[in-house]
Design a protein around this motif. Structure first.
Motif, mmCIF file in Angstrom:
data_model
loop_
_atom_site.group_PDB
_atom_site.id
_atom_site.type_symbol
_atom_site.label_atom_id
_atom_site.label_comp_id
_atom_site.label_asym_id
_atom_site.label_seq_id
_atom_site.Cartn_x
_atom_site.Cartn_y
_atom_site.Cartn_z
ATOM 1 N N LEU A 168 -26.589 130.026 118.475
ATOM 2 C CA LEU A 168 -27.254 130.424 117.544
ATOM 3 C C LEU A 168 -26.274 130.642 116.878
ATOM 4 C CD1 LEU A 168 -30.196 130.455 116.000
ATOM 5 C CD2 LEU A 168 -30.435 133.021 116.871
ATOM 6 N N LEU A 169 -26.534 129.968 115.541
ATOM 7 C CA LEU A 169 -25.649 129.909 113.906
ATOM 8 C C LEU A 169 -25.865 129.656 113.032
ATOM 9 C CD1 LEU A 169 -23.732 127.528 113.054
ATOM 10 C CD2 LEU A 169 -22.303 128.602 115.013
ATOM 11 N N ASP A 170 -26.025 130.598 111.799
ATOM 12 C CA ASP A 170 -26.374 130.004 110.156
ATOM 13 C C ASP A 170 -25.307 129.407 109.833
ATOM 14 O OD1 ASP A 170 -25.868 132.427 110.049
ATOM 15 O OD2 ASP A 170 -27.310 132.876 109.228
ATOM 16 N N VAL A 171 -25.545 128.569 108.584
ATOM 17 C CA VAL A 171 -24.347 127.995 108.017
ATOM 18 C C VAL A 171 -25.233 127.905 106.358
ATOM 19 C CG1 VAL A 171 -23.512 126.742 109.823
ATOM 20 C CG2 VAL A 171 -25.220 125.590 108.040
ATOM 21 N N TYR A 257 -33.362 125.563 111.990
ATOM 22 C CA TYR A 257 -34.353 126.289 111.319
ATOM 23 C C TYR A 257 -34.224 126.471 110.311
ATOM 24 C CZ TYR A 257 -35.563 126.334 116.611
ATOM 25 O OH TYR A 257 -35.924 125.777 117.280
ATOM 26 N N SER A 258 -34.601 126.455 109.691
ATOM 27 C CA SER A 258 -34.386 127.693 107.978
ATOM 28 C C SER A 258 -33.628 128.654 107.952
ATOM 29 C CB SER A 258 -35.354 127.531 107.009
ATOM 30 O OG SER A 258 -35.637 126.365 106.614
ATOM 31 N N TYR A 265 -37.272 124.362 109.556
ATOM 32 C CA TYR A 265 -35.962 123.697 108.477
ATOM 33 C C TYR A 265 -36.852 123.266 107.579
ATOM 34 C CZ TYR A 265 -32.554 120.647 107.238
ATOM 35 O OH TYR A 265 -31.275 120.400 106.823
ATOM 36 N N ASP A 266 -36.399 123.291 106.068
ATOM 37 C CA ASP A 266 -35.990 122.973 105.014
ATOM 38 C C ASP A 266 -35.328 122.545 104.570
ATOM 39 O OD1 ASP A 266 -37.144 122.250 103.283
ATOM 40 O OD2 ASP A 266 -38.196 124.344 102.129
ATOM 41 N N GLU A 267 -34.757 121.097 103.570
ATOM 42 C CA GLU A 267 -33.422 120.688 103.392
ATOM 43 C C GLU A 267 -33.191 121.354 102.163
ATOM 44 O OE1 GLU A 267 -33.499 116.070 104.440
ATOM 45 O OE2 GLU A 267 -33.413 116.308 102.171
ATOM 46 N N LYS A 268 -34.451 122.048 101.259
ATOM 47 C CA LYS A 268 -34.242 122.623 100.533
ATOM 48 C C LYS A 268 -33.551 124.621 100.413
ATOM 49 C CE LYS A 268 -37.577 120.126 97.846
ATOM 50 N NZ LYS A 268 -38.444 120.192 98.500
ATOM 51 N N SER A 269 -33.579 124.681 101.960
ATOM 52 C CA SER A 269 -33.474 126.120 102.210
ATOM 53 C C SER A 269 -31.915 126.093 101.596
ATOM 54 C CB SER A 269 -33.394 126.364 103.256
ATOM 55 O OG SER A 269 -32.775 127.809 103.655
ATOM 56 N N SER A 270 -31.570 127.432 101.295
ATOM 57 C CA SER A 270 -30.110 127.758 100.912
ATOM 58 C C SER A 270 -28.978 128.002 102.227
ATOM 59 C CB SER A 270 -29.890 129.046 100.495
ATOM 60 O OG SER A 270 -30.420 129.986 101.057
ATOM 61 N N GLU A 271 -29.858 127.936 103.491
ATOM 62 C CA GLU A 271 -29.043 127.911 104.283
ATOM 63 C C GLU A 271 -30.467 127.624 105.542
ATOM 64 O OE1 GLU A 271 -27.818 132.894 103.480
ATOM 65 O OE2 GLU A 271 -29.266 132.663 105.079
ATOM 66 N N PHE A 272 -29.004 127.213 107.261
ATOM 67 C CA PHE A 272 -29.911 126.996 107.881
ATOM 68 C C PHE A 272 -29.442 127.427 109.243
ATOM 69 C CE2 PHE A 272 -27.975 123.227 109.196
ATOM 70 C CZ PHE A 272 -27.578 122.235 107.761
ATOM 71 N N ALA A 273 -30.771 127.161 110.226
ATOM 72 C CA ALA A 273 -30.289 127.630 111.292
ATOM 73 C C ALA A 273 -29.786 126.945 112.432
ATOM 74 C CB ALA A 273 -30.986 128.766 112.273
ATOM 75 N N VAL A 274 -28.750 126.200 113.528
ATOM 76 C CA VAL A 274 -28.965 126.071 114.970
ATOM 77 C C VAL A 274 -28.941 126.591 116.462
ATOM 78 C CG1 VAL A 274 -26.227 125.559 114.521
ATOM 79 C CG2 VAL A 274 -27.692 123.856 115.706
ATOM 80 N N ILE A 275 -29.802 126.276 117.243
ATOM 81 C CA ILE A 275 -29.333 126.193 118.199
ATOM 82 C C ILE A 275 -28.677 125.493 119.291
ATOM 83 C CG2 ILE A 275 -31.317 126.211 120.842
ATOM 84 C CD1 ILE A 275 -32.718 128.388 119.379
ATOM 85 N N ALA A 276 -27.999 125.575 119.637
ATOM 86 C CA ALA A 276 -27.315 124.080 121.054
ATOM 87 C C ALA A 276 -26.985 124.540 122.103
ATOM 88 C CB ALA A 276 -26.006 123.346 119.295
ATOM 89 N N ASN A 277 -27.541 123.336 122.636
ATOM 90 C CA ASN A 277 -27.043 124.233 124.140
ATOM 91 C C ASN A 277 -25.875 123.306 124.889
ATOM 92 O OD1 ASN A 277 -29.115 125.324 124.580
ATOM 93 N ND2 ASN A 277 -30.216 124.233 125.206
ATOM 94 N N THR A 278 -25.578 124.507 126.194
ATOM 95 C CA THR A 278 -23.988 123.185 126.429
ATOM 96 C C THR A 278 -24.100 121.933 127.078
ATOM 97 O OG1 THR A 278 -24.581 124.982 128.206
ATOM 98 C CG2 THR A 278 -22.624 125.889 126.458
#
Ligand SMILES: C[S@@+](CC[C@H](N)C(=O)[O-])C[C@H]1O[C@@H](n2cnc3c(N)ncnc32)[C@H](O)[C@@H]1O
Length: 279
Positions: A168-171, A257-258, A265-278
């Motif tokens: 889980l990380l955000d960008v 997610y936002s 998740y909202d495209e307009k959000s200044s950041e967003f987060a991702v969950i990725a699995n192996t």
């Protein structure tokens, strides 16, 4: 003088220099950073306490945190997430190269009788035999890394995760990139003395790399005895771009997610987060 100003205003190639440790581990700046982390009302260095509480609540339910959950928190700072997750029973390892933050985090763990493993190390070099259910990298630290460093970190995460483990990380988003502008400013004791306890002159050059979607805040700090440059890089992402980096590294993106509190998740959000699995 003209030559010095030319150097100050020079635009490097994207991610040409990596100076993150000058920002986070310097004796003076790390003290300021810790004060920011621990200020529960602002979103500097760490997010505000209300957000972190909500975020930990969501993480705990999303990943079914219990005593069998092993978590690695990359760039854990003073352990604001690690402490809370450990109180929920998780077995947490926090990695950070700020000695000051790690010492603070260890003191809290000792005081609260929490068994957290804190590692004082550059996370780019972190290795262990342990394997984790969940890897965290919170507050957009992933954006400060070059494409090569990000690729290296994703390979590391994959190696450190158990089968079906998650990241889980955000960008920062493209919508935030569009709001950034190039600028050049100069100030005595810039940022209220953030860079040094002594008198200094600070230049800030903000460069925008439109093609790469990268911003550089280049600080030149001039003291009587030394001049240094600190390069703060930020990569801004589209959700497709981030998904593609993860899938190239062998991950399957499970959700966008936002933020790391699980908001939609909202495209307009200044950041967003991702969950990725192996995968
Ligand atoms: C923006 S702060 C976020 C702290 C924490 N994740 C939070 O949200 O409260 C980034 C943290 O990453 C650490 N950091 C940055 N680059 C690092 C590196 N290469 N190795 C280890 N720690 C690093 C900094 O010292 C700092 O504590």
């Amino acid at each position: 003088m003209f030559e010095a100003l030319e150097k100050i205003n020079e635009r490097p190639d994207p991610f040409q220099f990596y100076t993150a440790s000058d920002l986070w581990t310097d004796e003076h700046t790390s003290k300021q950073m810790l004060t920011f982390h621990l200020n529960e009302t602002i979103d500097v260095s760490s997010r505000n306490a209300e957000f972190i509480n909500r975020s930990v609540e969501w993480i705990a339910s999303e990943f079914d945190i219990d005593m069998d959950t092993k978590i690695a928190d990359f760039g854990c700072g003073p352990g604001l997430y690690a402490t809370r997750l450990s109180k929920r029973g998780a077995n947490v390892t926090g990695i950070d190269f700020s000695k000051r933050s790690i010492e603070y985090a260890k003191e809290v763990a000792a005081r609260e009788k929490l068994k957290i493993s804190y590692v004082h190390q550059n996370y780019l070099e972190f290795e262990t035999e342990d394997r984790f259910d969940l890897v965290l990298m919170i507050m957009c630290d992933f954006c400060a890394l070059s494409p090569t460093q990000r690729n290296g970190m994703l390979s590391k995460f994959r190696k450190l995760l158990k089968p079906r483990g998650s990241v889980l990380l955000d960008v920062y988003s493209l919508s935030a990139f569009e709001q950034r502008q190039e600028a050049a400013t100069y100030e005595m004791n810039q940022l209220n003395g953030f860079w040094s306890p002594n008198k200094y002159y600070g230049f800030l050059n903000t460069f925008k790399y439109d093609e790469e979607k990268v911003i550089l805040d280049k600080y030149t700090i001039i003291e009587p005895e030394r001049t240094r440059q600190v390069y703060n890089w930020l990569q801004y992402f589209t959700s497709e771009g981030l998904e593609s980096e993860f899938s190239q590294a062998g991950f399957l993106v499970k959700g966008i997610y936002s933020d790391v509190a699980g908001n939609h998740y909202d495209e307009k959000s200044s950041e967003f987060a991702v969950i990725a699995n192996t995968a």
